[in-house]
Design a protein around this motif. Structure first.
Motif, PDB file in Angstrom:
ATOM      1  N   GLN A 157      -7.400  64.466 -10.487  1.00 13.33           N
ATOM      2  CA  GLN A 157      -6.234  64.689  -9.650  1.00 13.33           C
ATOM      3  C   GLN A 157      -6.544  65.764  -8.609  1.00 13.33           C
ATOM      4  O   GLN A 157      -7.358  66.662  -8.852  1.00 13.33           O
ATOM      5  N   VAL A 158      -5.899  65.646  -7.474  1.00 11.02           N
ATOM      6  CA  VAL A 158      -6.051  66.665  -6.436  1.00 11.02           C
ATOM      7  C   VAL A 158      -5.157  67.842  -6.801  1.00 11.02           C
ATOM      8  O   VAL A 158      -3.945  67.687  -6.972  1.00 11.02           O
ATOM      9  N   ALA A 159      -5.736  69.016  -6.940  1.00 10.93           N
ATOM     10  CA  ALA A 159      -4.985  70.216  -7.302  1.00 10.93           C
ATOM     11  C   ALA A 159      -4.946  71.174  -6.123  1.00 10.93           C
ATOM     12  O   ALA A 159      -5.952  71.344  -5.422  1.00 10.93           O
ATOM     13  N   ALA A 186       8.037  70.186   6.084  1.00  9.86           N
ATOM     14  CA  ALA A 186       8.376  69.126   5.135  1.00  9.86           C
ATOM     15  C   ALA A 186       7.196  68.188   4.956  1.00  9.86           C
ATOM     16  O   ALA A 186       6.847  67.801   3.831  1.00  9.86           O
ATOM     17  N   SER A 187       6.558  67.823   6.059  1.00  5.41           N
ATOM     18  CA  SER A 187       5.379  66.954   6.015  1.00  5.41           C
ATOM     19  C   SER A 187       4.243  67.608   5.247  1.00  5.41           C
ATOM     20  O   SER A 187       3.605  66.986   4.387  1.00  5.41           O
ATOM     21  N   ALA A 188       3.986  68.891   5.542  1.00  2.00           N
ATOM     22  CA  ALA A 188       2.869  69.589   4.908  1.00  2.00           C
ATOM     23  C   ALA A 188       3.058  69.714   3.402  1.00  2.00           C
ATOM     24  O   ALA A 188       2.153  69.389   2.617  1.00  2.00           O
ATOM     25  N   TYR A 189       4.222  70.159   2.965  1.00  2.00           N
ATOM     26  CA  TYR A 189       4.430  70.366   1.528  1.00  2.00           C
ATOM     27  C   TYR A 189       4.520  69.050   0.771  1.00  2.00           C
ATOM     28  O   TYR A 189       4.113  68.978  -0.399  1.00  2.00           O
ATOM     29  N   MET A 190       5.025  68.001   1.420  1.00  2.00           N
ATOM     30  CA  MET A 190       4.990  66.688   0.782  1.00  2.00           C
ATOM     31  C   MET A 190       3.546  66.266   0.540  1.00  2.00           C
ATOM     32  O   MET A 190       3.193  65.784  -0.549  1.00  2.00           O
ATOM     33  N   ASN A 191       2.692  66.457   1.540  1.00  2.00           N
ATOM     34  CA  ASN A 191       1.294  66.047   1.411  1.00  2.00           C
ATOM     35  C   ASN A 191       0.493  66.958   0.492  1.00  2.00           C
ATOM     36  O   ASN A 191      -0.559  66.562  -0.012  1.00  2.00           O
ATOM     37  N   LEU A 211      -2.110  75.848   7.188  1.00  2.00           N
ATOM     38  CA  LEU A 211      -1.526  75.193   6.015  1.00  2.00           C
ATOM     39  C   LEU A 211      -1.521  73.679   6.205  1.00  2.00           C
ATOM     40  O   LEU A 211      -1.857  72.915   5.292  1.00  2.00           O
ATOM     41  N   ILE A 212      -1.168  73.233   7.402  1.00  2.00           N
ATOM     42  CA  ILE A 212      -1.131  71.801   7.694  1.00  2.00           C
ATOM     43  C   ILE A 212      -2.523  71.199   7.620  1.00  2.00           C
ATOM     44  O   ILE A 212      -2.702  70.063   7.144  1.00  2.00           O
ATOM     45  N   ALA A 213      -3.542  71.948   8.048  1.00  2.00           N
ATOM     46  CA  ALA A 213      -4.919  71.457   7.949  1.00  2.00           C
ATOM     47  C   ALA A 213      -5.314  71.243   6.486  1.00  2.00           C
ATOM     48  O   ALA A 213      -6.012  70.281   6.148  1.00  2.00           O
ATOM     49  N   THR A 214      -4.855  72.133   5.608  1.00  2.00           N
ATOM     50  CA  THR A 214      -5.116  71.972   4.178  1.00  2.00           C
ATOM     51  C   THR A 214      -4.412  70.726   3.646  1.00  2.00           C
ATOM     52  O   THR A 214      -4.981  69.962   2.852  1.00  2.00           O
ATOM     53  N   ALA A 215      -3.172  70.512   4.087  1.00  2.00           N
ATOM     54  CA  ALA A 215      -2.427  69.319   3.665  1.00  2.00           C
ATOM     55  C   ALA A 215      -3.130  68.053   4.143  1.00  2.00           C
ATOM     56  O   ALA A 215      -3.202  67.052   3.414  1.00  2.00           O
ATOM     57  N   ASP A 216      -3.665  68.081   5.360  1.00  2.00           N
ATOM     58  CA  ASP A 216      -4.407  66.931   5.878  1.00  2.00           C
ATOM     59  C   ASP A 216      -5.633  66.633   5.011  1.00  2.00           C
ATOM     60  O   ASP A 216      -5.964  65.469   4.758  1.00  2.00           O
ATOM     61  N   ALA A 217      -6.292  67.699   4.573  1.00  2.00           N
ATOM     62  CA  ALA A 217      -7.464  67.517   3.720  1.00  2.00           C
ATOM     63  C   ALA A 217      -7.083  66.898   2.382  1.00  2.00           C
ATOM     64  O   ALA A 217      -7.792  66.034   1.849  1.00  2.00           O
ATOM     65  N   ALA A 218      -5.927  67.315   1.841  1.00  2.00           N
ATOM     66  CA  ALA A 218      -5.456  66.753   0.572  1.00  2.00           C
ATOM     67  C   ALA A 218      -5.164  65.267   0.715  1.00  2.00           C
ATOM     68  O   ALA A 218      -5.489  64.461  -0.169  1.00  2.00           O
ATOM     69  N   VAL A 219      -4.566  64.885   1.854  1.00  2.00           N
ATOM     70  CA  VAL A 219      -4.270  63.477   2.095  1.00  2.00           C
ATOM     71  C   VAL A 219      -5.559  62.674   2.236  1.00  2.00           C
ATOM     72  O   VAL A 219      -5.682  61.561   1.706  1.00  2.00           O
ATOM     73  N   ALA A 220      -6.527  63.243   2.947  1.00  2.00           N
ATOM     74  CA  ALA A 220      -7.807  62.553   3.140  1.00  2.00           C
ATOM     75  C   ALA A 220      -8.478  62.265   1.805  1.00  2.00           C
ATOM     76  O   ALA A 220      -9.050  61.187   1.592  1.00  2.00           O
TER      77      ALA A 220
END
Length: 484
Positions: free
Chosen positions: A90-92, A206-211, A57-66
């Protein structure tokens, strides 16, 4: 290399998580007759509901941030409207698709681990097990506990893991009030996720869902997030959280959490009320040691239910060992794996290096990550050991500038006088990879001068490690390296 025995030793392992899995592989390699008892699936909760899915899940969040930050590097995404003018897309996040993927990856990892055990000749029994004396595990294999299997062995290894701690005033329901094992049933991104608990698990989610784009409120009972971690590192993460729009409520404690039907209501001890769509309870874990016969076998445990073990993972009963989050050692998957191997090596007379907490590397998968090893700056300040600390901001690194990295640092801790590396903290993207260089230096008792002489690629983030080591050259007075 294999060890020859006059007769085949037998080892029975209760729990197939990282500790049990590695114990089984090590025992099979040494020629033992090995049986693993596991109720959920090989890999245990670490693979099926915890480490693997959460980090995916965090890897997906990192990709969204990138993607969202790509414009800072000159990469722009657009589509043409009907009038020919560019539209800003927009990023969905398709959370259903994300959760389906991460659970599939977790199951695949579990299947791969199971196949590895079978290939190694390990017998696997699916069911609920309990200790019966000092030399046997009784397994309930049928529905309703009607069928039983009994496994007798020379050595037992207990690796039953831990489960999310639940509070009576905030009982998880799997719908609105969730533990971290229940997050993956959500069909859509929560509109407003309230996270109770700012330790490692709370901060990571918290970090992952924020991102991923959710509104997040983090309730922290301490003055800073990540209490107990490096103060400078926690400060960086809290600043990143607030800059990203997260609501961080410090010195706040949740008294009660209620499901209101279409959301949640969190009442704090000071009377304030926080409302959101979902609530994640991240208030620690409890070992899965109740009701499995440990007390009857004479195994010493703490009041919290953790199994007392020594540095070779041995319990108070000579032929019974324990590994992982159910023990009194550090609750990390990597530590569980090492404990499992160490237990088997010791039981079977192989070479054993007792576990040492200061040699353990740990990582918090926030964005940026926090990686640590050895002594901390706080240890130096409290006088536990004579040390010198040097911190180098990552923003000064040329590769970091190229990548648009603004937050983070490399901190090296060396012994006063000799310059021997005794610890370090890194806050950076992929800090979990970067810390390895400092971990090797601490393990092999290298000096900062020796570390600085290792060639780092230019430009690279690892260059900050050698730069920090060079800046500490004055520490090395040519004295013999100590044994911290």
């Amino acid at each position: 290399m294999s060890i020859s025995f006059e007769r085949t030793q037998s080892i029975a392992i209760l729990g197939g998580g990282p500790g049990g899995y590695e114990a089984a592989l090590a025992a099979a390699q040494l020629g033992a007759d090995v049986t693993v008892v596991e109720r959920a699936g090989i890999g245990g909760s670490a693979v099926i509901t915890d480490v693997v899915p959460s980090k995916t899940l965090i890897a997906t969040a990192d990709a969204a941030v990138a993607i969202s930050e790509a414009s800072d590097l000159g990469v722009q995404f657009y589509a043409k409207g009907q009038d020919g003018k560019p539209l800003k897309p927009q990023v969905a996040i398709n959370l259903t698709g994300v959760n389906k993927r991460l659970l599939a990856l977790a199951r695949q990892q579990s299947d791969d681990m199971r196949a590895a055990l079978i290939d190694a000749g390990v017998r696997i029994i699916s069911g609920h097990g309990r200790i019966d004396g000092e030399n046997a595990i009784v397994v309930s294999t049928g529905p309703g506990g009607t069928d039983f299997d009994r496994v007798e062995a020379d050595t037992l290894v207990i690796s039953v893991g831990a489960s999310p701690r639940q509070l009576p005033s905030a009982k998880p329901d799997g719908v609105r009030i969730l533990t971290w094992t229940q997050l993956y049933d959500m069909q859509a991104l929560p509109e407003h996720l309230i996270v109770v608990g700012s330790g490692v698990t709370g901060a990571e989610f918290a970090s992952a869902y924020m991102n991923l784009g959710a509104e997040v409120t983090l309730i922290s009972s301490r003055e800073q997030v990540l209490p107990g971690e490096d103060v400078d590192a926690a400060k960086v993460i809290e600043e990143v959280f607030k800059r990203g729009g997260m609501h961080v409520l410090s010195k706040s404690r949740a008294e009660k959490v209620e499901n209101t039907g279409d959301g949640v209501r969190v009442t704090l001890t000071d009377g304030r009320v926080v409302e959101g769509s979902h609530c994640l309870m991240a208030v620690g874990a409890i070992p899965n040691t109740a009701g499995i016969g440990l007390e009857q076998a004479g195994i010493q445990m703490t009041e919290s239910g953790n199994i007392q073990v020594n540095r070779v993972a041995r319990t108070s009963v000579p032929n019974i060992y324990a590994a992982g989050d159910c023990t009194t050692f550090i609750p990390l998957a990597s530590v569980a794996s090492m404990q499992g191997r160490t237990a088997v090596f010791h039981a079977m007379g192989d070479v054993v290096i007792p576990l040492e907490e200061l040699r353990v590397t740990a990582n918090i998968f926030t964005a940026p990550e926090i990686a640590t090893v050895g002594y901390s700056q706080q240890d130096i300040e409290e006088g536990q050991i004579n040390g010198v600390v040097h911190k180098l901001p990552l923003a000064a690194n040329p590769r970091a500038k190229m990548m648009g990295i603004k937050d983070g640092f490399v901190k090296i801790i060396a012994h006063q006088g000799s310059g021997t590396v005794i610890g370090g903290t890194i806050v950076a993207p992929r800090a979990s990879e970067l810390i390895y260089a400092i971990a090797i230096a601490a393990e092999r008792r290298l000096t900062v001068d020796q570390l600085s002489r290792v060639f780092a690629v230019y430009p690279s983030l690892t260059g900050s490690i050698t730069d920090a080591a060079r800046a500490m050259h004055i520490v090395n007075k040519g004295e013999p390296a100590p044994a911290p």
